[in-house]
Design an enzyme around this catalytic site. Sequence first.
Site, PDB file in Angstrom:
ATOM      1  N   ALA A  67      56.192  37.811  -9.197  1.00 35.43           N
ATOM      2  CA  ALA A  67      55.044  36.811  -9.919  1.00 35.43           C
ATOM      3  C   ALA A  67      54.225  37.660 -11.039  1.00 35.43           C
ATOM      4  O   ALA A  67      54.140  37.203 -11.857  1.00 35.43           O
ATOM      5  CB  ALA A  67      54.289  36.022  -9.192  1.00 35.43           C
ATOM      6  N   THR A  68      54.060  38.955 -10.631  1.00 35.34           N
ATOM      7  CA  THR A  68      53.325  39.627 -11.776  1.00 35.34           C
ATOM      8  C   THR A  68      53.805  39.997 -12.935  1.00 35.34           C
ATOM      9  O   THR A  68      53.386  39.801 -13.935  1.00 35.34           O
ATOM     10  CB  THR A  68      52.913  40.962 -10.779  1.00 35.34           C
ATOM     11  N   ASN A 144      44.518  31.900  -4.466  1.00 36.40           N
ATOM     12  CA  ASN A 144      45.062  32.847  -3.223  1.00 36.40           C
ATOM     13  C   ASN A 144      43.816  33.170  -2.377  1.00 36.40           C
ATOM     14  O   ASN A 144      44.097  33.573  -1.232  1.00 36.40           O
ATOM     15  CB  ASN A 144      45.791  34.173  -3.862  1.00 36.40           C
ATOM     16  N   GLN A 172      51.156  30.387  -4.778  1.00 32.65           N
ATOM     17  CA  GLN A 172      50.545  30.113  -3.522  1.00 32.65           C
ATOM     18  C   GLN A 172      51.015  28.548  -3.162  1.00 32.65           C
ATOM     19  O   GLN A 172      50.495  28.094  -2.196  1.00 32.65           O
ATOM     20  CB  GLN A 172      49.080  30.149  -3.287  1.00 32.65           C
ATOM     21  N   HIS A 191      57.899  36.115  -1.831  1.00 25.22           N
ATOM     22  CA  HIS A 191      57.431  36.395  -0.409  1.00 25.22           C
ATOM     23  C   HIS A 191      56.225  35.841  -0.003  1.00 25.22           C
ATOM     24  O   HIS A 191      55.798  36.122   1.105  1.00 25.22           O
ATOM     25  CB  HIS A 191      56.962  38.038  -0.583  1.00 25.22           C
ATOM     26  N   THR A 227      69.828  45.296 -14.118  1.00 21.58           N
ATOM     27  CA  THR A 227      70.690  44.714 -12.902  1.00 21.58           C
ATOM     28  C   THR A 227      70.023  44.061 -11.966  1.00 21.58           C
ATOM     29  O   THR A 227      69.071  44.322 -11.437  1.00 21.58           O
ATOM     30  CB  THR A 227      71.677  45.689 -12.200  1.00 21.58           C
ATOM     31  N   CYS A 310      45.230  42.536  -3.084  1.00 18.49           N
ATOM     32  CA  CYS A 310      45.136  43.312  -4.262  1.00 18.49           C
ATOM     33  C   CYS A 310      43.826  44.172  -4.545  1.00 18.49           C
ATOM     34  O   CYS A 310      43.846  45.294  -4.914  1.00 18.49           O
ATOM     35  CB  CYS A 310      45.727  42.658  -5.577  1.00 18.49           C
TER      36      CYS A 310
HETATM   37  N1  PLP Z   1      49.483  35.161  -8.415  1.00 16.05           N
HETATM   38  C1  PLP Z   1      48.958  34.940  -7.131  1.00 16.05           C
HETATM   39  C2  PLP Z   1      48.233  33.724  -6.928  1.00 16.05           C
HETATM   40  C3  PLP Z   1      49.198  35.611  -6.024  1.00 16.05           C
HETATM   41  O1  PLP Z   1      48.712  35.148  -4.769  1.00 16.05           O
HETATM   42  C4  PLP Z   1      50.109  36.905  -6.209  1.00 16.05           C
HETATM   43  C5  PLP Z   1      50.383  37.714  -5.122  1.00 16.05           C
HETATM   44  O2  PLP Z   1      49.325  38.287  -4.506  1.00 16.05           O
HETATM   45  C6  PLP Z   1      50.461  37.092  -7.451  1.00 16.05           C
HETATM   46  C7  PLP Z   1      50.259  36.159  -8.343  1.00 16.05           C
HETATM   47  C8  PLP Z   1      51.387  38.348  -7.645  1.00 16.05           C
HETATM   48  O3  PLP Z   1      52.659  38.258  -6.950  1.00 16.05           O
HETATM   49  P1  PLP Z   1      53.907  39.279  -6.665  1.00 16.05           P
HETATM   50  O4  PLP Z   1      53.324  39.899  -5.616  1.00 16.05           O
HETATM   51  O5  PLP Z   1      54.993  38.673  -6.833  1.00 16.05           O
HETATM   52  O6  PLP Z   1      53.841  40.114  -7.919  1.00 16.05           O
END
Ligand code: PLP
Length: 367
Positions: A67-68, A144, A172, A191, A227, A310
Site C-alpha cells: 500500500a505504501t 490504523n 484497514q 497483509h 516482473t 511504523c
Molecule cells: N496505510 C495504512 C492505514 C496502514 O495501516 C498501512 C500499514 O501499516 C499502510 C498504509 C502501508 O501498507 P504496506 O505495509 O502494504 O506498505
Amino acid sequence: MIYLDYQATTPLAPEVKAGMAPWLDHFANPHSPNRWGREATAAIEVARGQLASCLPSGGRIVFTSGATEAINLALKGAWVGDRRKIVTVVTEHAAVLDSCEWLERHGYEVIRLPVGRDGLVALDDVSAAVDGDTALVAVMLVNNEIGVIQPIAEIAAIAHAPGALMLCDAVQGFGRMAIPDGPDLIAACAHKIHGPKMIGALWARDGLALEPLVHGGGQEQGLRSGTLSPMLCVGFGAAAALAARRREEDAGHVTNLWEAALAALGPGWTINGSTEQRYRGNLNLCRAGLDGARLISELRDLAFSLGSACASGSGRPSHVLRAIGLSDAEARSSIRLGFGRYTSEAELVDACRRIASAAEAQGRFAA
Ligand code: PLP
C-alpha cells in the site's frame, strides 16, 4: 503467544497459503509468451478479478509492492492539470504524510486538516480547504491506530465539486467493509487481510491520468514496471475472495470480541476516538498513569502495541493520539489491542484480564 496486533499485520489464512504454495515451484515469468508464462498471467488475472469484487466498478487495478507504493503512485502520479494543492488530514498514515512532505518540497501546497477528540475530520473544514487549485484530497477509510472511520463518500463529494480527485487509503477497511462510493484512487494491501506481505494494489478510476513512478519493462499497463510475482498476486486475490465471502461472519465475530474484551478489561480505561464510527477490531485505550511500553515488556507472551508499527521505534508519542488531544503522558499511557478472524474469545479474555491486572499492579506500585 496471544496475537493482538491485527492492525500491524494479520496471520496468513490457511486457504491463502494453500493457494500460494504451487507458485513457489511454478517459477515461470508471467510476462513471457510461452505456455508456462501464460499460465502465470492467467492466475494473476484471476487474482485481479478477485480484488475487483471488493472494489467499485469502473476502474483498473495496478499491482504494487504494497500500500505504501500504491499511495506514493497516487499522490505523485495523479495529475489534475497544473493544480498544485493537496488536502489531507493530520492522522493519516506515514505513507500519505511523508509523501505530502516530499510534494511540499517540490512546490506543492499541502493543507493538513485537524481532527476532533473523536478522531474524525469535520466536513466543514474539508469544504473550506478544497478549492479550484486542489489537485487531490487524501483521507483514509479506517485509521490504523484508533480504528475510527472517516466519512469518505461525503469527502469525495466535496473534493469533486471543484474538480479535485479523492484518494482513499483503504488498507484497514479493504475486504472487511464495503468501500464507500466516491474515491477516484484506492490503496489496499494483502497483509492486513490474511494475505502475504509485499503486495498491494492501487485502484484508479477509468480515464484518470496517472504517471508511473517506476520505469522499466512497462508491466502493469505501463504504470508499475517490474516482473510481477504470481505467488504474491495469487495470495492477495485469494485473501480478498475469502474476506468477501466471510465478511459478515468476520464482522460478527469482531463485534463479539470487542464486547468480551471491554468486559474483561474492567473499569479505568478510556477508549481513544469515536466509539460509534469505528472498526471494532481495533481497541485503542488509555489508562491514567499507565506506562504502556512497560506493560508490553511485562507481558511478553502477549503481542499488542502502542500504536502504529511504523512509528513504534521512534520513541515519539503517536501523532494520531496527539491529534485527538491527548497529552504526551496520556499517549504514553495508551495501548492498542487488535484482533480479528483467528482470535478466540477465550484467549482475548485471558489476555485482557492479564493486561488489567498488570495495569493495576503498575498503579499500586506508583501509589
Ligand atoms: N496505510 C495504512 C492505514 C496502514 O495501516 C498501512 C500499514 O501499516 C499502510 C498504509 C502501508 O501498507 P504496506 O505495509 O502494504 O506498505
